[in-house]
Design an enzyme around this catalytic site. Structure first.
Site, PDB file in Angstrom:
ATOM      1  N   CYS A   1      -6.102  14.718  10.547  1.00 33.83           N
ATOM      2  CA  CYS A   1      -6.253  15.804  10.031  1.00 33.83           C
ATOM      3  C   CYS A   1      -7.507  16.581  10.496  1.00 33.83           C
ATOM      4  O   CYS A   1      -7.650  17.890  10.239  1.00 33.83           O
ATOM      5  CB  CYS A   1      -6.390  15.708   8.396  1.00 33.83           C
ATOM      6  SG  CYS A   1      -4.665  15.131   7.714  1.00 33.83           S
TER       7      CYS A   1
ATOM      8  N   ASN B   1       0.654  19.505   3.292  1.00 37.15           N
ATOM      9  CA  ASN B   1      -0.184  19.124   4.226  1.00 37.15           C
ATOM     10  C   ASN B   1       0.396  18.637   5.455  1.00 37.15           C
ATOM     11  O   ASN B   1       1.141  17.824   5.751  1.00 37.15           O
ATOM     12  CB  ASN B   1      -0.846  17.690   3.803  1.00 37.15           C
ATOM     13  CG  ASN B   1      -2.063  17.185   4.725  1.00 37.15           C
ATOM     14  OD1 ASN B   1      -1.984  17.524   5.570  1.00 37.15           O
ATOM     15  ND2 ASN B   1      -2.743  16.351   4.292  1.00 37.15           N
TER      16      ASN B   1
ATOM     17  N   HIS C   1      -9.201  22.098   6.001  1.00 34.51           N
ATOM     18  CA  HIS C   1      -7.899  21.620   6.215  1.00 34.51           C
ATOM     19  C   HIS C   1      -7.286  21.283   4.905  1.00 34.51           C
ATOM     20  O   HIS C   1      -7.874  21.101   3.848  1.00 34.51           O
ATOM     21  CB  HIS C   1      -8.090  19.938   6.781  1.00 34.51           C
ATOM     22  CG  HIS C   1      -7.083  19.395   6.558  1.00 34.51           C
ATOM     23  ND1 HIS C   1      -5.706  19.305   7.131  1.00 34.51           N
ATOM     24  CD2 HIS C   1      -6.849  18.082   5.955  1.00 34.51           C
ATOM     25  CE1 HIS C   1      -4.698  18.342   6.853  1.00 34.51           C
ATOM     26  NE2 HIS C   1      -5.478  17.633   6.050  1.00 34.51           N
TER      27      HIS C   1
HETATM   28  N1  COA Z   1       5.013  11.099  -8.459  1.00 28.38           N
HETATM   29  C1  COA Z   1       5.054  10.629  -9.600  1.00 28.38           C
HETATM   30  N2  COA Z   1       4.069   9.476  -9.830  1.00 28.38           N
HETATM   31  C2  COA Z   1       3.579   9.062  -8.587  1.00 28.38           C
HETATM   32  C3  COA Z   1       3.610   9.744  -7.407  1.00 28.38           C
HETATM   33  C4  COA Z   1       4.645  10.795  -7.223  1.00 28.38           C
HETATM   34  N3  COA Z   1       4.581  11.618  -6.225  1.00 28.38           N
HETATM   35  N4  COA Z   1       2.685   9.268  -6.635  1.00 28.38           N
HETATM   36  C5  COA Z   1       2.202   8.104  -7.003  1.00 28.38           C
HETATM   37  N5  COA Z   1       2.536   8.109  -8.364  1.00 28.38           N
HETATM   38  C6  COA Z   1       2.273   7.364  -9.810  1.00 28.38           C
HETATM   39  C7  COA Z   1       1.578   6.069  -8.784  1.00 28.38           C
HETATM   40  O1  COA Z   1       2.644   5.145  -8.899  1.00 28.38           O
HETATM   41  C8  COA Z   1       0.795   5.699 -10.159  1.00 28.38           C
HETATM   42  O2  COA Z   1       1.609   4.922 -11.153  1.00 28.38           O
HETATM   43  P1  COA Z   1       1.143   3.899 -12.057  1.00 28.38           P
HETATM   44  O3  COA Z   1      -0.180   4.282 -12.786  1.00 28.38           O
HETATM   45  O4  COA Z   1       2.205   3.578 -13.060  1.00 28.38           O
HETATM   46  O5  COA Z   1       0.631   2.707 -10.953  1.00 28.38           O
HETATM   47  C9  COA Z   1       0.242   6.807 -10.729  1.00 28.38           C
HETATM   48  O6  COA Z   1       1.198   7.857 -10.352  1.00 28.38           O
HETATM   49  C10 COA Z   1      -1.096   7.011 -10.347  1.00 28.38           C
HETATM   50  O7  COA Z   1      -1.221   7.095  -8.708  1.00 28.38           O
HETATM   51  P2  COA Z   1      -2.640   6.894  -7.851  1.00 28.38           P
HETATM   52  O8  COA Z   1      -2.135   6.777  -6.730  1.00 28.38           O
HETATM   53  O9  COA Z   1      -3.535   6.306  -8.675  1.00 28.38           O
HETATM   54  O10 COA Z   1      -2.763   8.634  -8.377  1.00 28.38           O
HETATM   55  P3  COA Z   1      -3.812   9.602  -8.077  1.00 28.38           P
HETATM   56  O11 COA Z   1      -4.341   9.988  -9.112  1.00 28.38           O
HETATM   57  O12 COA Z   1      -4.937   8.694  -6.847  1.00 28.38           O
HETATM   58  O13 COA Z   1      -3.180  10.430  -7.243  1.00 28.38           O
HETATM   59  C11 COA Z   1      -2.783  11.127  -4.735  1.00 28.38           C
HETATM   60  C12 COA Z   1      -2.493  10.352  -5.862  1.00 28.38           C
HETATM   61  C13 COA Z   1      -2.297  10.886  -3.680  1.00 28.38           C
HETATM   62  C14 COA Z   1      -2.238  12.668  -5.021  1.00 28.38           C
HETATM   63  C15 COA Z   1      -4.467  11.234  -4.859  1.00 28.38           C
HETATM   64  O14 COA Z   1      -5.110  10.145  -4.633  1.00 28.38           O
HETATM   65  C16 COA Z   1      -4.713  12.193  -3.569  1.00 28.38           C
HETATM   66  O15 COA Z   1      -4.541  13.404  -3.594  1.00 28.38           O
HETATM   67  N6  COA Z   1      -5.553  11.540  -2.523  1.00 28.38           N
HETATM   68  C17 COA Z   1      -6.001  12.068  -1.516  1.00 28.38           C
HETATM   69  C18 COA Z   1      -4.507  12.246  -0.454  1.00 28.38           C
HETATM   70  C19 COA Z   1      -4.949  13.207   0.536  1.00 28.38           C
HETATM   71  O16 COA Z   1      -5.503  14.279   0.412  1.00 28.38           O
HETATM   72  N7  COA Z   1      -4.365  12.798   1.842  1.00 28.38           N
HETATM   73  C20 COA Z   1      -4.475  13.529   3.001  1.00 28.38           C
HETATM   74  C21 COA Z   1      -5.419  13.262   3.513  1.00 28.38           C
HETATM   75  S1  COA Z   1      -5.815  14.289   5.052  1.00 28.38           S
END
Ligand code: COA
Length: 332
Positions: free
Chosen positions: A114, A289, A259
Site C-alpha cells: 500500500c 482498497n 492511501h
Molecule cells: N463480515 C461480517 N463479519 C466479519 C467480517 C465480514 N466481512 N470480517 C470479520 N468479521 C467478524 C469476525 O469474524 C469477528 O467475529 P467474532 O467476533 O465472532 O470472532 C468480528 O467480525 C470482529 O472481527 P475483527 O477482525 O475483530 O473486526 P474489526 O473490528 O477489527 O474489523 C477490519 C475488521 C478488517 C475491518 C479492521 O480490523 C480493519 O479495518 N483493519 C485495518 C485493515 C486495513 O486497513 N487493511 C488494509 C491495510 S493497507
C-alpha cells in the site's frame, strides 16, 4: 534547484462493479458490517480474460500522457508499484513497457504494497533531481480479486481488497514540485499482513507445487486490528514528519490524499489533523482498497474534479504491509 513535477495523471478501473450485497450472497457478511467497519459500498473486479495488471496500467498511462500532452515515446523510465504482478517474475514494468510499444528503456518494479506508490514516486523523484531521466512514468496497479478467498473464511480481506490502476508522469522543473518524500518500514510486523506463497521461505520438498496441500498460504493473511492500530499512529507520524521537514503546519495542507486503506483510518487521520471534509479526498466507498493503485487513482480523480489546483499543497500518505509507511508533500 531542480525539482520534479507531476505533469499528467490518469487511472483505469475495471467495469465490473461488485456491491456489498453481491458479497453478502456468497459469504457470511452484510452491507451494514462492511459499511460501518470500512466505509466501502462497492469495488471493481477485473474480467480475467480481458484485463491484466500491465494492460490496466497502460490504459491509466495513456490517460496521463494525453492530459500531459505527451506521447509514449517521451517516457524514458518506468517505475511500477504492484504486489500482484502478472508473473512471479519478471516484474510488470517490462510488460508495461511492451504494452506501450517502447523498446529498451529501463523498468523497475516496487513491491511495497500500500506504500508502493509513494516509494515509487520517491525513487522517480531522485532520478529526476539527479538529472538521470527527464520523463518518468510512475504507476500503481493491482489485480487482487482473482486471489481473494471468496468464502466466509476470507471475509475480513475479501470485503476490502479490489482492482485498479493509476499513473503519473514526472518531469523536471525549477519551481518547487515534489517538496519531499518520507519512507519507513518495520519488518518486525511482516507477517501481520502478507501472502506467504509462492515464496522461497520453504525447504525444497515443500516448495514443489505438487507438495503444497494447504493452498491457504497463497491467500492474504491480515491481522486487521494490528494493522488498524499501527496505521493510525504511522499515518500521523509520517504526515507530521513531512510538514516539519518543510517548515509547514497542518493548516497549510490544501488536500490530503490518504492511501484508501479503510475509510475509518482516513477519518481518524482527518480528525487528528482537524481538516475539513473539503481537504481530504476519499473514494474507497466506490473502489475498495486497491493497494498500490489507490493513491494514483484518487489523485487522478481529485485532479479531474478540480480539487487539485495550481499552487495547492498536496499531501500523500500511506501505510501497509511490511509494515511500511510513507508520505509526500507536493506544491502543485
Ligand atoms: N463480515 C461480517 N463479519 C466479519 C467480517 C465480514 N466481512 N470480517 C470479520 N468479521 C467478524 C469476525 O469474524 C469477528 O467475529 P467474532 O467476533 O465472532 O470472532 C468480528 O467480525 C470482529 O472481527 P475483527 O477482525 O475483530 O473486526 P474489526 O473490528 O477489527 O474489523 C477490519 C475488521 C478488517 C475491518 C479492521 O480490523 C480493519 O479495518 N483493519 C485495518 C485493515 C486495513 O486497513 N487493511 C488494509 C491495510 S493497507
Amino acid at each position: 534547484m531542480r525539482y520534479s513535477k507531476i505533469v499528467g495523471l490518469g487511472h483505469h478501473v475495471p467495469e465490473t462493479v461488485i456491491t456489498n450485497e453481491y458479497l453478502s450472497g456468497i459469504m457470511d457478511t452484510n452491507d451494514e458490517w462492511i459499511t460501518e467497519r470500512t466505509g466501502i459500498k462497492e469495488r471493481r473486479y477485473v474480467d480475467p480474460v480481458k484485463d491484466t495488471v500491465a494492460n490496466m496500467a497502460a490504459k491509466a498511462t495513456r490517460m496521463a500522457l494525453e492530459r500531459a500532452n505527451l506521447t509514449e515515446k517521451d517516457i524514458d523510465f518506468i517505475v511500477f508499484a504492484t504486489i500482484t504482478p502478472d508473473y512471479f517474475f519478471p516484474g510488470s514494468g517490462v510488460l508495461l513497457q511492451r504494452e506501450l510499444g517502447l523498446e529498451s528503456i529501463g523498468a523497475l518494479d516496487i513491491r511495497n504494497a500500500c506504500s508502493g506508490f509513494i516509494y515509487a514516486l520517491s525513487v522517480a523523484d531522485q532520478f529526476i533531481k539527479s538529472g538521470m531521466y527527464k520523463t518518468i512514468l510512475v504507476v500503481g496497479a493491482e489485480i487482487q480479486s482473482t486471489a481473494i478467498d471468496m468464502t466466509t473464511r476470507g471475509r475480513n480481506t475479501a470485503v476490502i481488497f479490489a482492482d485498479g490502476a493509476g499513473a503519473v508522469i514526472l518531469q523536471p522543473t525549477d519551481q518547487p514540485g515534489i517538496l519531499s518524500t518520507h519512507l519507513h518500514a518495520d519488518g518486525r510486523y511482516a507477517e501481520e499482513l502478507y501472502v506467504r506463497d509462492p515464496g522461497s521461505s520453504r525447504p525444497r520438498e515443500e516448495r514443489q507445487p505438487e507438495q503444497i496441500l494447504d493452498t491457504t498460504t497463497f491467500k492474504v493473511v491480515m491481522n486487521g486490528s494490528q494493522v488498524f492500530k499501527h496505521a493510525v499512529v504511522r499515518f500521523m507520524e509520517v504526515i507530521n514528519e513531512a510538514l516539519a521537514a518543510n517548515g509547514m503546519k497542518k493548516e497549510d495542507i490544501d488536500l490530503l490524499i490518504p492511501h484508501q486503506a479503510n475509510l475509518r483510518i482516513s477519518q481518524f487521520v482527518q480528525h487528528k489533523l482537524e481538516l475539513p471534509d473539503s481537504k481530504v479526498y476519499n473514494n474507497i466507498m466506490r473502489y475498495g482498497n486497491t493497494t498500490a493503485a489507490s493513491i494514483p487513482i484518487a489523485l487522478s480523480e481529485a485532479w479531474a474534479e478540480g480539487k487539485v489546483k495550481e499552487d495547492n499543497l498536496i499531501c500523500l500518505a500511506a501505510f501497509g504491509s511490511g509494515f511500511t509507511w510513507a508520505s509526500a508533500l507536493i506544491r502543485w
